[in-house]
Scaffold this motif. Structure first.
Motif, PDB file in Angstrom:
ATOM      1  N   PHE A 116      17.035   1.739  -3.292  1.00 41.79           N
ATOM      2  CA  PHE A 116      15.990   2.077  -2.333  1.00 41.79           C
ATOM      3  C   PHE A 116      15.214   0.832  -1.916  1.00 41.79           C
ATOM      4  N   GLY A 117      15.942  -0.208  -1.578  1.00 38.55           N
ATOM      5  CA  GLY A 117      15.326  -1.463  -1.180  1.00 38.55           C
ATOM      6  C   GLY A 117      14.582  -1.390   0.134  1.00 38.55           C
ATOM      7  N   ASN A 118      14.691  -0.261   0.851  1.00 42.65           N
ATOM      8  CA  ASN A 118      13.992  -0.100   2.131  1.00 42.65           C
ATOM      9  C   ASN A 118      12.519   0.252   1.951  1.00 42.65           C
ATOM     10  N   ILE A 119      12.098   0.571   0.726  1.00 41.85           N
ATOM     11  CA  ILE A 119      10.681   0.857   0.473  1.00 41.85           C
ATOM     12  C   ILE A 119       9.912  -0.460   0.476  1.00 41.85           C
ATOM     13  N   GLU A 120       8.773  -0.470   1.135  1.00 37.46           N
ATOM     14  CA  GLU A 120       7.941  -1.672   1.197  1.00 37.46           C
ATOM     15  C   GLU A 120       6.874  -1.623   0.107  1.00 37.46           C
TER      16      GLU A 120
ATOM     17  N   PHE B  12      12.400  10.965   2.708  1.00 40.33           N
ATOM     18  CA  PHE B  12      11.339  10.281   3.449  1.00 40.33           C
ATOM     19  C   PHE B  12      11.740   8.820   3.649  1.00 40.33           C
ATOM     20  N   THR B  13      11.497   8.306   4.841  1.00 39.50           N
ATOM     21  CA  THR B  13      12.084   7.012   5.213  1.00 39.50           C
ATOM     22  C   THR B  13      11.084   5.885   5.449  1.00 39.50           C
ATOM     23  N   ARG B  14       9.803   6.206   5.625  1.00 42.91           N
ATOM     24  CA  ARG B  14       8.818   5.162   5.963  1.00 42.91           C
ATOM     25  C   ARG B  14       7.758   5.116   4.861  1.00 42.91           C
TER      26      ARG B  14
ATOM     27  N   PRO C 198       4.910   7.852   8.454  1.00 42.24           N
ATOM     28  CA  PRO C 198       4.536   6.773   7.543  1.00 42.24           C
ATOM     29  C   PRO C 198       3.670   7.293   6.391  1.00 42.24           C
ATOM     30  N   ILE C 199       4.029   6.888   5.181  1.00 42.76           N
ATOM     31  CA  ILE C 199       3.338   7.331   3.965  1.00 42.76           C
ATOM     32  C   ILE C 199       2.997   6.102   3.130  1.00 42.76           C
TER      33      ILE C 199
END
Length: 238
Positions: free
Chosen positions: A113-117, A88-90, A68-69
Motif C-alpha cells: 500500500f505504498g500509495n498511502i501518503e 479507499f484510495t486517497r 480524501p481522508i
C-alpha cells in the motif's frame, strides 16, 4: 470556541503519553522490532475499535472511496492501511513523530500500500497556515483515534493546545466534511461541549458497555461530527 475555563472541560494531569519524547521512544522501538521481526506494533485502542470506525465509513452513503481522508496521529499507519484494504484510495496519515512516519511508510510498503501518503506534521502549531503540506489541504473525512486524548495529557497549557487542535481540524475539513473522534479519556457530553460551537453530532459508534459501581458505560467514546451551518456558510462564502 469553547471557553478555556469551562468547568465541564477539566484539565487532566499531565502524562508522558502527552510528550513527543515518549512517542519517539515508543516508535523507535517499534521501528527496530519491525525491521527485526516484522512486528507492526500496537494498534492504538485495539483492532476492534479500528474496524468499527472503518465499518462506519465503509457503510456511510455520504463517504465515497475516492474522497480524501486524513488520519490525525497516524502512528504505525494501520488505520490508513485498513481503509486502503477496503478500497479507499486517497488516504493521508500525519504524525508529529518522524519515527512513527518512518514506521508507517515501511509497514504500508511491505503490505503493498505504498500509495498511502504519510507526513510529519504538528497539529497544534500556532503557525497559520500550517507549514506541513498535508495540513494545507481539505478532506472529506478527518479521523482521530486517540490523538486528542494525547494532546489533553500534554504538560503545560493543554487547554491552549486543544484549542489549536480544534482550529486545525476546522481548517482541514471540507464544508460537507465528517470528523470522527474516538476517545478513552473524554465522555460524549464532554466532547460535545468542547466542539459545540463549531460541530454538531451526526452519529455515534457504539461499543460494548461495562458496569462498575452501579454505573454502566463504554470504554471508548466514538462520535461522528459535522460542522455547524454557520461555519459551513462562512467557508462557502470565502
Amino acid at each position: 470556541m469553547a471557553a478555556a475555563d469551562d468547568k465541564s472541560l477539566p484539565d487532566f494531569d499531565s502524562s508522558e503519553l502527552g510528550t513527543k519524547e515518549f512517542w519517539d521512544t515508543t516508535y523507535g522501538k517499534e521501528v527496530e522490532n519491525f525491521n527485526d521481526i516484522g512486528d507492526v506494533g500496537e494498534i492504538w485502542f485495539g483492532e476492534e475499535t479500528m474496524e468499527k470506525v472503518a465499518d462506519w465509513l465503509e457503510n456511510c452513503a455520504d463517504v465515497h472511496t475516492d474522497d480524501p481522508i486524513i488520519d490525525l496521529g497516524s502512528g504505525n499507519g494501520m488505520m490508513c492501511i485498513e481503509l486502503c484494504k477496503r478500497g479507499f484510495t486517497r488516504l493521508t496519515g500525519v504524525d508529529y513523530s518522524e519515527l512513527a512516519v518512518m514506521l508507517s511508510k515501511s509497514v504500508a510498503s511491505s503490505e503493498g500500500f505504498g500509495n498511502i501518503e504519510f507526513e510529519t506534521g504538528d497539529l497544534i502549531s500556532e503557525e497559520r497556515p500550517n507549514p506541513c503540506t498535508c495540513l494545507t489541504r481539505k478532506y472529506k473525512v478527518v479521523l482521530d483515534k486517540g490523538t486528542y486524548d494525547a494532546i489533553s495529557l500534554m504538560p503545560g497549557d493543554s487547554v491552549s493546545a486543544r484549542m489549536h487542535y480544534l482550529a486545525t481540524v476546522k481548517e482541514l475539513m471540507t464544508s460537507d466534511g465528517i470528523f470522527s473522534i474516538t476517545s478513552c479519556n473524554w465522555t460524549k457530553d464532554q466532547l460535545l461541549e468542547f466542539f459545540k460551537e463549531h460541530f454538531t453530532l451526526h452519529d455515534e459508534i457504539k461499543f460494548k458497555t461495562i458496569q462498575f459501581g452501579g454505573v454502566t458505560g463504554s470504554t471508548y467514546t466514538s462520535l461522528i461530527l459535522k460542522q455547524t451551518y454557520s461555519d459551513t456558510y462562512v467557508l462557502q462564502q470565502t
